[in-house]
Design a protein around this motif. Structure first.
Motif, PDB file in Angstrom:
ATOM      1  N   GLU A 158       0.824  -1.214   0.000  1.00 38.69           N
ATOM      2  CA  GLU A 158       0.000   0.000   0.000  1.00 38.69           C
ATOM      3  C   GLU A 158       0.858   1.265   0.000  1.00 38.69           C
ATOM      4  O   GLU A 158       0.554   2.231  -0.703  1.00 38.69           O
ATOM      5  CB  GLU A 158      -0.943   0.001   1.207  1.00 38.69           C
ATOM      6  CG  GLU A 158      -2.073  -1.005   1.141  1.00 38.69           C
ATOM      7  CD  GLU A 158      -1.643  -2.431   1.494  1.00 38.69           C
ATOM      8  OE1 GLU A 158      -2.452  -3.361   1.303  1.00 38.69           O
ATOM      9  OE2 GLU A 158      -0.492  -2.616   1.960  1.00 38.69           O
ATOM     10  N   GLN A 207      -3.756   4.531  -3.912  1.00 36.38           N
ATOM     11  CA  GLN A 207      -3.075   4.135  -2.677  1.00 36.38           C
ATOM     12  C   GLN A 207      -3.885   4.580  -1.461  1.00 36.38           C
ATOM     13  O   GLN A 207      -4.047   3.825  -0.501  1.00 36.38           O
ATOM     14  CB  GLN A 207      -1.673   4.737  -2.614  1.00 36.38           C
ATOM     15  CG  GLN A 207      -0.646   4.097  -3.509  1.00 36.38           C
ATOM     16  CD  GLN A 207       0.714   4.736  -3.315  1.00 36.38           C
ATOM     17  OE1 GLN A 207       1.048   5.731  -3.946  1.00 36.38           O
ATOM     18  NE2 GLN A 207       1.494   4.178  -2.409  1.00 36.38           N
ATOM     19  N   ASP A 221      -6.891   2.344  -0.930  1.00 36.14           N
ATOM     20  CA  ASP A 221      -6.543   1.046  -0.343  1.00 36.14           C
ATOM     21  C   ASP A 221      -6.200   1.168   1.136  1.00 36.14           C
ATOM     22  O   ASP A 221      -6.530   0.284   1.935  1.00 36.14           O
ATOM     23  CB  ASP A 221      -5.369   0.423  -1.096  1.00 36.14           C
ATOM     24  CG  ASP A 221      -5.808  -0.432  -2.277  1.00 36.14           C
ATOM     25  OD1 ASP A 221      -7.026  -0.515  -2.520  1.00 36.14           O
ATOM     26  OD2 ASP A 221      -4.941  -1.011  -2.949  1.00 36.14           O
ATOM     27  N   LEU A 230      -6.724  -2.253   3.126  1.00 41.79           N
ATOM     28  CA  LEU A 230      -5.746  -2.544   4.183  1.00 41.79           C
ATOM     29  C   LEU A 230      -6.428  -2.910   5.499  1.00 41.79           C
ATOM     30  O   LEU A 230      -6.193  -4.005   6.037  1.00 41.79           O
ATOM     31  CB  LEU A 230      -4.792  -1.365   4.357  1.00 41.79           C
ATOM     32  CG  LEU A 230      -3.738  -1.514   5.454  1.00 41.79           C
ATOM     33  CD1 LEU A 230      -2.780  -2.650   5.164  1.00 41.79           C
ATOM     34  CD2 LEU A 230      -2.956  -0.200   5.635  1.00 41.79           C
TER      35      LEU A 230
END
Length: 635
Positions: free
Chosen positions: A369, A483, A486, A491
């Protein structure tokens, strides 16, 4: 690591049944088998299950300040607790233990709600301040540790580390949330703040909540977010050096323990980097644990063994039969709500292996990530470049038509799946990314759900989760945006949920240096081309680790913890697939269309299509219902 529960009477100071608190607490015994602690007073009760790691003799919980007016029950590790302890002593606070738990109590006295902003670590805790007549709950910035909560109709506020602790409450509504079901069949997990039940929520990562007595349910307040504001003054050579220094510091902080400690070693870049830096600061050989697969197509153990030899670790390997599908029902009980990441199976096994040797392990979670390691990032950025070459008014109808006309090729690698690419190009970046990560596309979910269930969604789409986060981020750079998405969804909802439940099932504590929030914040400021360059993810990370790891470890194709679902469903699990998709169980919910379930089963079992991901998602939902409804299911 630990398990926590709490009950708080927002309407006064009614007595709370200690037996109920003990029962809630004991549902999480696996999280802390070493000790159990209960505190009850009028209007408040805390329960704690302890896995002893730091200050084993004196760190029992719930733990109070000197006069008992502030009480905490806590799950996690505050890695900078020694520095905070020194600072708080200078402010006049007195300590009677060496534990990080007591730091939370005095930090609250000193800084109030802002105490969480001083903590560097992973944590979820509940804190009672009798003088202020308030309950304070908080969760760490990235969501490593879980926190569930509910407000009962009678004004009783309850929280716990796992959903099962709240399900122990008498009369808790089990009505499922339609939006959570839509989310699950898109993502394979249920993103924060929802749970599968309408009556319970998750406290999102980086949030805190202060519940006052005699007030309605408070709203969570965000205390942290990650900013992708680029540091354009940082050169690549300087960034490589700083990355190693920052990661080494994060590793060093996570080696504090009074119990045996080791590391997961998969043979991938992230876990190998963590082991390399651990070996550099450890005075004794590092204990490393790996899973090997009998099927060599899924086996990464030779790479792990190479890193173990390089750093002279005490390396432990367990070979797992690739047909390790007997865990389906175990996982349903473990996760408490539908969860469809099949890598939970090998994760469960590697945690089981590690616990035979150590109590604490370091992992490589978070590297993908922060440093753009997923292949889907490369595809998403390339697709966005194409989108920006053509106005949306022309692009959407053109690629929309091509997506419908082009034959489906879900059996092929992504690069050859033109239909999927066309469908993504017809959307904007967020919708296109959602299309790429969905286990079941919009059109598949539309065919899966009955008209009555779709009506209950009232226009809600699972993509709304990503859209809400994207509107908060306000990022123009496509890589930074995905990113960020996520970090906020995949995550905590998938990766960290998987690791927390699998490790805690074996009373194993997992620490993730790559999720150190200061490292994550720094990585977010790196220019995107430091992370993704020439189609290669983790560019700066791999360059930084070049002197520590061999080339074939750093630059081999990313593999992951895969299991052979397609073969299972056409072989040993064929009967279970048929029973789940063509029997009465799923149909009895009124959520699913019979004809589409039959179609999924028939086309996959015949080999005409690969529907392994949707079928696994349905099997895990079926397993959840079997666990939740018991003998009443499908009768």
């Amino acid at each position: 690591m630990c398990g926590i529960v709490g009950l708080f009477d927002t309407r006064g100071q009614r007595d709370i049944d200690a037996a109920l608190v003990r029962h809630m607490n004991d549902t999480q015994r696996h999280r802390g088998p070493d000790e159990s602690g209960i505190h009850c007073e009028p209007g408040l009760a805390f329960g704690h299950r302890r896995l002893s790691v730091i200050d084993i003799s004196l760190g029992q919980q719930p733990l109070a300040n000197e006069d008992g007016s502030v009480l905490v029950c806590y799950n996690g590790e505050i890695y900078n607790f020694q520095q905070l302890r020194t600072e708080l002593l200078e402010h006049g606070h007195r300590f009677r233990t060496r534990s990080d738990t007591e730091v939370i109590v005095h930090a609250w006295e000193q800084w109030g709600e802002a105490c969480v902003e001083h903590f560097r670590g992973m944590f979820a805790f509940g804190l009672w301040d009798r003088n202020r007549r308030c309950l304070f709950i908080a969760r760490d910035r990235l969501g490593v540790k879980p926190m569930f909560y509910t407000m009962r109709p009678d004004g009783m506020f309850a929280f716990g580390s796992e959903l099962k602790s709240l399900l122990a409450l008498p009369g808790l509504s089990r009505a499922m949330a339609p939006q959570a079901i839509e989310d699950y069949f898109a993502y394979g997990y249920i993103p924060e703040p929802r749970t599968i039940f309408q009556s319970v929520e998750k406290l999102p990562p980086g949030y805190r909540l202060t519940q006052q007595m005699f007030e309605p349910l408070a709203q969570p307040q965000r205390y942290w977010d990650v900013s992708f504001q680029q540091n354009t003054r940082l050169g690549e050579d300087e960034a490589r050096q700083e990355l190693v220094e920052r990661l080494s510091d994060a590793v060093r902080m996570r080696l504090i323990a009074e119990v045996p400690l080791g590391a997961f070693l998969s043979g991938g870049v992230d876990s190998s980097a963590v082991v390399a830096l651990m070996a550099g600061v450890s005075s004794t050989p590092v204990n490393t644990c790996s899973i090997a697969f009998a099927d060599k197509a899924y086996d990464e153990s030779p790479y792990a063994a190479e890193v173990a030899r390089q750093y002279g670790t005490r390396h432990y390997v367990q070979t797992v039969d690739t047909d390790d599908y007997a865990l389906i029902d175990t996982l349903a009980a473990l996760y408490d709500e539908p969860y469809a990441d099949s890598s939970a199976i090998p994760t469960y096994r590697v945690c089981q292996l590690a616990r035979q040797r150590v109590t604490v392990v370091l992992s490589g979670d978070g590297g993908d990530e922060s440093f753009a390691g997923y292949r889907r990032y490369r595809y998403a950025v390339a697709e966005e470049r194409l989108r920006r070459l053509m106005p949306a008014v022309a692009r959407r109808p053109l690629f929309g038509v091509l997506g419908k006309l082009y034959p489906k090729a879900d059996w092929a690698p992504r690069i050859f799946r033109a239909r999927s690419t066309f469908e993504s190009l017809a959307r904007d970046l967020v919708d296109g990314y959602f299309h790429g990560v969905s286990l079941m596309s919009d059109s598949m979910r539309e065919q899966l759900f009955t008209p009555s269930f779709r009506a209950s969604l009232q226009g809600y789409r699972a993509a709304d989760v990503l859209r809400a986060h994207a509107s908060t981020a306000k990022l123009d750079d496509p890589l930074s945006l995905i990113q960020y998405l996520d970090i906020k969804t995949y995550l905590p909802g998938d990766i960290l949920t998987k690791v927390d439940r699998a490790s805690m099932a074996h009373a194993l504590e997992v620490r993730s240096p790559l999720l150190d929030h200061e490292l994550v914040e720094w990585a977010a400021t790196l220019p995107p081309h430091f992370k993704l360059r020439g189609g290669e993810g983790k560019h700066i990370f791999k360059r930084a680790m070049t002197g520590h790891l061999p080339h074939n470890i750093l630059y081999r194709r990313k593999q992951g913890f895969a299991v052979p679902l397609a073969a299972w469903f056409r072989g040993p699990l064929r009967e279970r697939v048929c029973q789940a998709l063509t029997g009465n169980g799923l149909l009895s919910t009124g959520i699913f269309r019979s004809d589409y379930l039959h179609q999924l089963a028939a086309q996959h079992l015949s080999g005409r299509r690969d529907f392994s991901a949707p079928i696994w998602t349905l099997l895990m939902f079926d397993a959840f219902l079997r666990k939740e409804l018991g003998n009443a299911y499908a009768k």
